[in-house]
Write a protein that holds these residues in place. Structure first.
Motif, PDB file in Angstrom:
ATOM      1  N   SER A  30      -4.114  46.348   5.917  1.00 29.60           N
ATOM      2  CA  SER A  30      -5.536  46.124   5.624  1.00 29.60           C
ATOM      3  C   SER A  30      -5.982  46.863   4.363  1.00 29.60           C
ATOM      4  N   THR A  31      -7.042  46.349   3.766  1.00 29.03           N
ATOM      5  CA  THR A  31      -7.637  47.039   2.611  1.00 29.03           C
ATOM      6  C   THR A  31      -8.165  48.419   3.013  1.00 29.03           C
ATOM      7  N   GLN A  32      -8.396  48.619   4.319  1.00 32.71           N
ATOM      8  CA  GLN A  32      -8.869  49.916   4.800  1.00 32.71           C
ATOM      9  C   GLN A  32      -7.839  51.021   4.529  1.00 32.71           C
ATOM     10  N   ALA A  33      -6.575  50.622   4.343  1.00 27.11           N
ATOM     11  CA  ALA A  33      -5.542  51.623   4.055  1.00 27.11           C
ATOM     12  C   ALA A  33      -5.588  52.056   2.595  1.00 27.11           C
ATOM     13  N   ASN A  34      -6.382  51.315   1.791  1.00 26.75           N
ATOM     14  CA  ASN A  34      -6.710  51.771   0.433  1.00 26.75           C
ATOM     15  C   ASN A  34      -5.492  51.937  -0.476  1.00 26.75           C
ATOM     16  N   THR A  35      -4.704  50.889  -0.587  1.00 25.70           N
ATOM     17  CA  THR A  35      -3.483  50.947  -1.396  1.00 25.70           C
ATOM     18  C   THR A  35      -3.821  50.690  -2.863  1.00 25.70           C
ATOM     19  N   THR A  36      -3.507  51.648  -3.729  1.00 26.53           N
ATOM     20  CA  THR A  36      -3.959  51.566  -5.120  1.00 26.53           C
ATOM     21  C   THR A  36      -2.835  51.667  -6.148  1.00 26.53           C
TER      22      THR A  36
ATOM     23  N   ILE B 116       0.205  43.296   1.487  1.00 24.30           N
ATOM     24  CA  ILE B 116      -0.795  44.354   1.373  1.00 24.30           C
ATOM     25  C   ILE B 116      -2.092  43.777   0.813  1.00 24.30           C
ATOM     26  N   VAL B 117      -3.180  44.056   1.513  1.00 27.14           N
ATOM     27  CA  VAL B 117      -4.502  43.720   0.996  1.00 27.14           C
ATOM     28  C   VAL B 117      -4.905  44.901   0.120  1.00 27.14           C
ATOM     29  N   LEU B 118      -4.899  44.684  -1.182  1.00 28.45           N
ATOM     30  CA  LEU B 118      -5.095  45.810  -2.098  1.00 28.45           C
ATOM     31  C   LEU B 118      -6.498  46.389  -1.992  1.00 28.45           C
ATOM     32  N   ALA B 119      -6.621  47.645  -2.389  1.00 27.22           N
ATOM     33  CA  ALA B 119      -7.930  48.302  -2.441  1.00 27.22           C
ATOM     34  C   ALA B 119      -8.836  47.514  -3.376  1.00 27.22           C
ATOM     35  N   ARG B 120     -10.090  47.425  -3.001  1.00 31.74           N
ATOM     36  CA  ARG B 120     -11.021  46.644  -3.817  1.00 31.74           C
ATOM     37  C   ARG B 120     -11.337  47.350  -5.131  1.00 31.74           C
ATOM     38  N   GLU B 121     -10.956  48.614  -5.243  1.00 26.14           N
ATOM     39  CA  GLU B 121     -11.301  49.376  -6.441  1.00 26.14           C
ATOM     40  C   GLU B 121     -10.383  49.067  -7.628  1.00 26.14           C
TER      41      GLU B 121
END
Ligand code: SF4
Length: 407
Positions: A119-125, A141-146
């Protein structure tokens, strides 16, 4: 542009009706929450019985279903997780979306055949983080929105064996990783329990006590977010760049949003991706698509972090929710002999109101001057939950959405 595979269109489905809507309007895949284990409130979760039916119907249309069990589990959640994971594998869903390493460990031991999406909640950057999760058995992986698109492209090139999914449309949470207590403080409904009331979107002024007439505008640089008043994300104009970056799935936010939202956003992005498939070297965003996206609930659109030189949005009191159209009803049945459709009304409807029927490839104006009930009695108006007949020359699918202008 380097040739890349056109991404999958991934649509939110908060319940069985919305799952059917997403399938009808062009989703390649849908994601749903599972009761008690997703980061969304119960209104956006599905029971296992509904999910079983929904998956059967979706698979019959070639649409994949991903089940979010992306809560950060406490010990008390593990018993339910142990029960649900084998059930999800048996249905079978096409993947599970998780955030918590403990859940990954459970899935690998209880249902190792079940593909895992992070999930993006895991904040993969970054690409090392992607390699780390790959080594844990994560397929996508749902990438971090940042992240911006250049960074997304670098990660895809560095770790091509991991599928990347990217949010391209919908509300943006201003909290890094969605960890935020604003809603819990202001509304006693916690985002960390999947029950966010989006309190950050309300209007606030921050006053320093020594300068009572001089409100502060809060903003941060482009590595983070502007605070408290984010516009919604919309990247429909940039699908070629997203494809070129190596993104495998474009994701729409909004499991809590309406059936009308699901129908419009699914078919609009479906049109756009079809245009990209047909003419990858010469994609133009049709102004009609942007006009469609303004008909659903939105706070004005931004490209968010997609381009590093751009700011996520402006903090401005002018940013407000708007939508020009809303759900009028859904088609329950089509009578091909009498050329009429049975409609389950979902709003107030008066004879003569302007109503449109959304089909996958076109929008049909409906004559509401002749609304009749089951006995053929003409009706001056209809209300939520009424069933009425409206004339329609061509067939409409069950579940097709009718909309009207917001009154
Ligand atoms: S209140 Fe706003 S920032 Fe906080 S979790 Fe909800 S959407 Fe995110």
């Amino acid at each position: 542009m380097k040739e890349k595979k056109i991404p999958e269109l991934l649509i939110p489905a908060g319940n069985l009706e919305k799952m059917r809507t997403a399938v009808l309007y062009g989703a390649d895949a849908v994601y749903i929450g599972v009761s008690g284990l997703s980061l969304r409130a119960q209104s956006a979760e599905m029971s296992l019985a509904d999910l079983t039916n929904g998956v059967r119907e979706a698979h019959a249309r070639g649409v994949k279903v991903y089940a979010a069990i992306n809560t950060f589990a406490r010990n008390a959640d593990l018993l339910q997780a142990r029960l649900i994971i084998p059930e999800l594998a048996a249905i079978p869903v096409d993947a599970v979306i998780v955030s918590d390493p403990g859940m990954i460990r459970l899935i690998k031991s209880l249902a190792p055949q079940l593909p895992i999406h992070l999930s993006t909640q895991a904040n993969t950057t970054n690409s090392e983080a992607v390699r780390f999760w790959r080594d844990q058995g994560v397929k996508r992986i749902v990438l971090a929105r940042e992240l911006n698109l250049r960074e997304v492209g670098e990660i895809a090139a560095a770790v091509p064996e991991v599928e990347l999914e990217l949010f391209v449309h919908g509300a943006m949470c201003m909290a890094y990783s969605g960890r935020c207590y604003l809603s819990a403080y202001r509304n006693q409904r916690s985002a960390n329990e999947g029950d966010c009331t989006q309190s950050c979107r309300w209007e606030y002024l921050l006053y320093e006590s020594t300068r009572p007439g001089d409100p502060l505008v809060l903003e941060e640089d482009e590595r983070y977010t502007y605070l408290l008043s984010s516009k919604d994300l919309c990247l429909i104009e940039y699908l070629p760049e997203i494809t070129a970056a190596g993104v495998r799935s474009v994701k729409i936010e909004g499991r809590m949003k309406s059936t009308h939202y699901v129908a419009v956003v699914a078919r609009t992005y479906h049109w756009a991706l079809n245009a990209l498939i047909q003419n990858p070297g010469n994609y133009h965003c049709n102004p009609e698509w942007l006009a469609e996206l303004k008909k659903i609930s939105n706070r004005g659109y931004t490209t968010g972090f997609a381009f590093s030189e751009e700011k996520i949005n402006e903090t401005s009191p002018e940013i407000k929710y708007s939508q020009t159209h809303e759900l009028a009803g859904t088609v329950l049945q089509y009578d091909s002999v009498r050329k009429r459709m049975l409609v389950g009304v979902r709003n107030h409807l008066a004879a003569g109101d302007q109503v449109e029927l959304l089909l996958l490839d076109e929008t049909v104006r409906i004559d509401t001057r002749i609304m009749v009930d089951a006995n053929g009695k003409q009706l001056p108006e209809a209300n939520n939950d009424n069933q009425i007949y409206l004339p329609l020359e061509r067939e409409a699918s069950i579940g097709a959405v009718l909309r009207q202008k917001v009154k």
